[in-house]
Design a protein around this motif. Structure first.
Motif, short mmCIF file in Angstrom:
data_model
loop_
_atom_site.label_atom_id
_atom_site.label_comp_id
_atom_site.label_asym_id
_atom_site.label_seq_id
_atom_site.Cartn_x
_atom_site.Cartn_y
_atom_site.Cartn_z
N SER A 54 60.99 44.00 47.44
CA SER A 54 60.69 44.73 48.60
C SER A 54 59.18 45.36 47.96
CB SER A 54 61.18 45.43 50.23
OG SER A 54 61.60 46.66 49.84
N TYR B 133 57.41 48.39 49.66
CA TYR B 133 58.09 49.48 50.87
C TYR B 133 57.49 50.58 50.43
CZ TYR B 133 60.34 52.25 47.52
OH TYR B 133 60.13 53.42 46.30
N PHE C 79 53.53 49.33 62.14
CA PHE C 79 54.93 48.27 60.98
C PHE C 79 54.93 46.95 61.45
CE2 PHE C 79 59.25 47.06 59.36
CZ PHE C 79 58.57 46.91 57.93
N ARG C 80 55.47 46.28 62.39
CA ARG C 80 56.01 45.23 63.58
C ARG C 80 54.46 44.81 63.00
NH1 ARG C 80 58.43 48.90 67.44
NH2 ARG C 80 60.26 48.39 67.78
N ARG D 212 53.93 43.65 59.06
CA ARG D 212 54.73 43.55 58.08
C ARG D 212 54.29 41.54 58.90
NH1 ARG D 212 61.27 42.88 59.40
NH2 ARG D 212 61.82 42.19 56.79
N THR D 213 53.85 41.33 59.78
CA THR D 213 53.19 39.92 60.57
C THR D 213 52.60 38.98 59.02
OG1 THR D 213 51.66 39.42 62.03
CG2 THR D 213 53.23 39.70 62.49
N HIS E 225 52.28 40.50 56.25
CA HIS E 225 52.83 41.72 54.71
C HIS E 225 54.77 40.96 55.10
CE1 HIS E 225 48.89 42.72 54.68
NE2 HIS E 225 48.87 42.94 53.46
N PRO E 226 55.58 39.67 54.81
CA PRO E 226 55.94 39.92 55.73
C PRO E 226 57.40 40.49 53.92
CG PRO E 226 55.93 38.15 54.83
CD PRO E 226 54.66 38.48 54.55
N ARG E 227 56.73 40.76 53.20
CA ARG E 227 57.68 41.64 51.45
C ARG E 227 57.85 42.51 52.20
NH1 ARG E 227 55.54 41.35 46.41
NH2 ARG E 227 57.90 41.86 46.03
N ALA E 228 56.59 43.85 53.30
CA ALA E 228 56.64 45.24 53.36
C ALA E 228 58.90 45.61 54.30
CB ALA E 228 55.57 45.43 54.13
N ARG E 229 58.51 46.56 53.21
CA ARG E 229 60.32 47.27 54.58
C ARG E 229 59.92 48.92 54.91
NH1 ARG E 229 61.19 43.00 53.65
NH2 ARG E 229 62.91 42.04 53.80
N GLY F 265 63.52 45.35 59.11
CA GLY F 265 62.96 45.77 57.60
C GLY F 265 62.73 47.71 57.15
#
Length: 423
Positions: A237, A239, A265-266, A269-270, A272-276, A291
């Motif tokens: 990730s 993060y 964040f939700r 993340r759409t 940046h799918p690797r984001a945590r 996530g």
């Protein structure tokens, strides 16, 4: 040599700063006898201090200042002095308790970490004290009534609030003049601090800006990313670390900031799918969000910070100094304008060049996250330049320990002069 630390009981940062000084004093004077009184988070901090050989004294009742509202919407003597200050910084109960502890431990010096009751107790007991403070005056002394009104408070009697402000500044000025040394980790800014008690202490020669007073771990090489991934479940990730703990004036502000973090964040993340997202909040969490890693409190949060893409943090000053030493890519978020105790810090951070946002909405947070992920080098550079003003010489904990040691053994020439003047 015997030292008693009495950190303010309102936040974990005061405990951590005392721990940093106690660590350096142990290195400087190996046979020093050290005592500390903990009024918050003792299960976390007792083992840390005990690892130094420090004797820990725990308050009979520990207060949680992070998850309950401290103030009401009206700003007056009853709500502010009786309802808040009397339970925290200026308390007869806390002062007498400190007097009793000083009598039981018989220290050579008392170290008061923004604990005015402790400073008063030391003076009453005839023991020299060192004041460590991130405030140049009581907070109200650096805020105008118009600022309080703009923050949403009802100030029905401005003259009464002026009277409180004057009384607090008089008290703080007396404490700084009586302290053997006044130590601050907050860089002076003339337009904010001129004619404040700590500014005057600097001019008098016994006030010292040392930069951050933090643990060595903050400036140490980062632990391997693999260790962080394994501990917190962050493998693969990029993060974000988001803090929203610390003393809060209105609990709903804290919850609203958390909700905004999660909503932003939700959406982020759409794309940046690797984001945590790692949330640190000084509370237990029951929810589960895809996530998101929820943490109550992490004493070694530097391990997380040093691999983070961006840090979103409230402007609690001890956290600010740790982040400065780490050159963290940080933006500061204030949950509500009525969190009056952090308004001055936000002004200062903006003047120093940090990215700051007050009462952020989802769009504001998304803009900051996009900037940190799309242009990380420039974001890091900007934060590092601002950090240079806070930490010009790195960690000041060693110098703080030297000043404490000196206060324990030097004759108190200033006190003798005061007594002669009184005669």
């Amino acid at each position: 040599m015997k030292v008693l630390y009495l950190p303010a009981e309102t936040g974990t940062g005061h405990n951590m700063r005392a721990f940093a000084m106690a660590t350096k004093l142990r290195e400087l004077v190996p046979d020093v006898e050290q005592h500390v009184y903990l009024g918050s988070k003792s299960p976390i901090f007792s083992p840390l201090f005990e690892s130094l050989g420090t004797r820990v004294h725990v308050a009979p009742v520990e207060r949680d200042h992070a998850n309950i509202s401290q103030l009401g919407t009206s700003f007056d003597w009853t709500t502010y002095v009786t309802g808040y200050l009397d339970r925290t910084f200026i308390s007869g109960d806390k002062m007498l308790n400190a007097v009793a502890l000083i009598g039981a431990t018989v220290p050579d010096v008392v170290v008061s970490d923004y604990n005015i009751a402790a400073s008063l107790a030391a003076e009453v007991s005839g023991v020299p004290h060192v004041l460590v403070t991130e405030r140049y005056d009581f907070t109200l002394g650096q805020l105008e009534n118009d600022t309080l009104v703009g923050a949403g408070f009802v100030v029905k009697n401005p003259a009464e609030v002026d009277m409180i402000r004057t009384a607090l500044t008089t008290l703080f000025d007396w404490v700084t003049r009586r302290a053997r040394a006044v130590i601050t980790d907050k860089p002076p800014i003339d337009e904010l601090d001129r004619d404040t008690p700590v500014f005057r202490a600097m001019a008098a020669g016994h006030g010292h800006f040392l930069g951050p007073i933090v643990r060595d771990e903050c400036s140490a090489a980062p632990v391997p990313r693999s260790a962080v991934d394994e501990r917190f479940g962050l493998a693969g990730s990029e993060y974000i670390v988001a803090g929203f703990g610390g003393t809060t004036m209105f609990a709903e502000n804290k919850q609203r900031l958390l909700d905004t973090y999660l909503s932003a964040f939700r959406r982020f993340r759409t794309t940046h799918p690797r984001a945590r997202l790692v949330v640190i909040g000084r509370q237990e969490f029951s929810e589960e969000v895809d996530g998101v890693v929820f943490l109550n409190y992490v004493t070694d949060w530097h391990s997380l910070i040093k691999h983070a893409k961006i840090v979103l943090s409230p402007p609690g000053w001890i956290s600010v100094t740790e982040l400065a030493v780490m050159n963290a890519p940080v933006a500061y978020a204030l949950s509500g304008r009525n969190e009056y105790h952090e308004l001055e810090a936000m002004r200062r951070l903006a003047l120093l060049g940090y990215r700051v946002v007050t009462e952020p909405d989802v769009s504001a947070l998304l803009r900051i996250l996009d900037e940190a992920f799309s242009a990380p080098d420039s974001f890091v550079r900007a934060a590092a330049m601002a950090a240079g003003a806070i930490a010009p010489l790195g960690n000041g904990a060693k110098v703080a320990a030297e000043l404490i040691a000196r206060a324990a053994v030097e004759p108190d020439a200033r006190r003798r002069a005061d007594l002669l003047e009184c005669e």
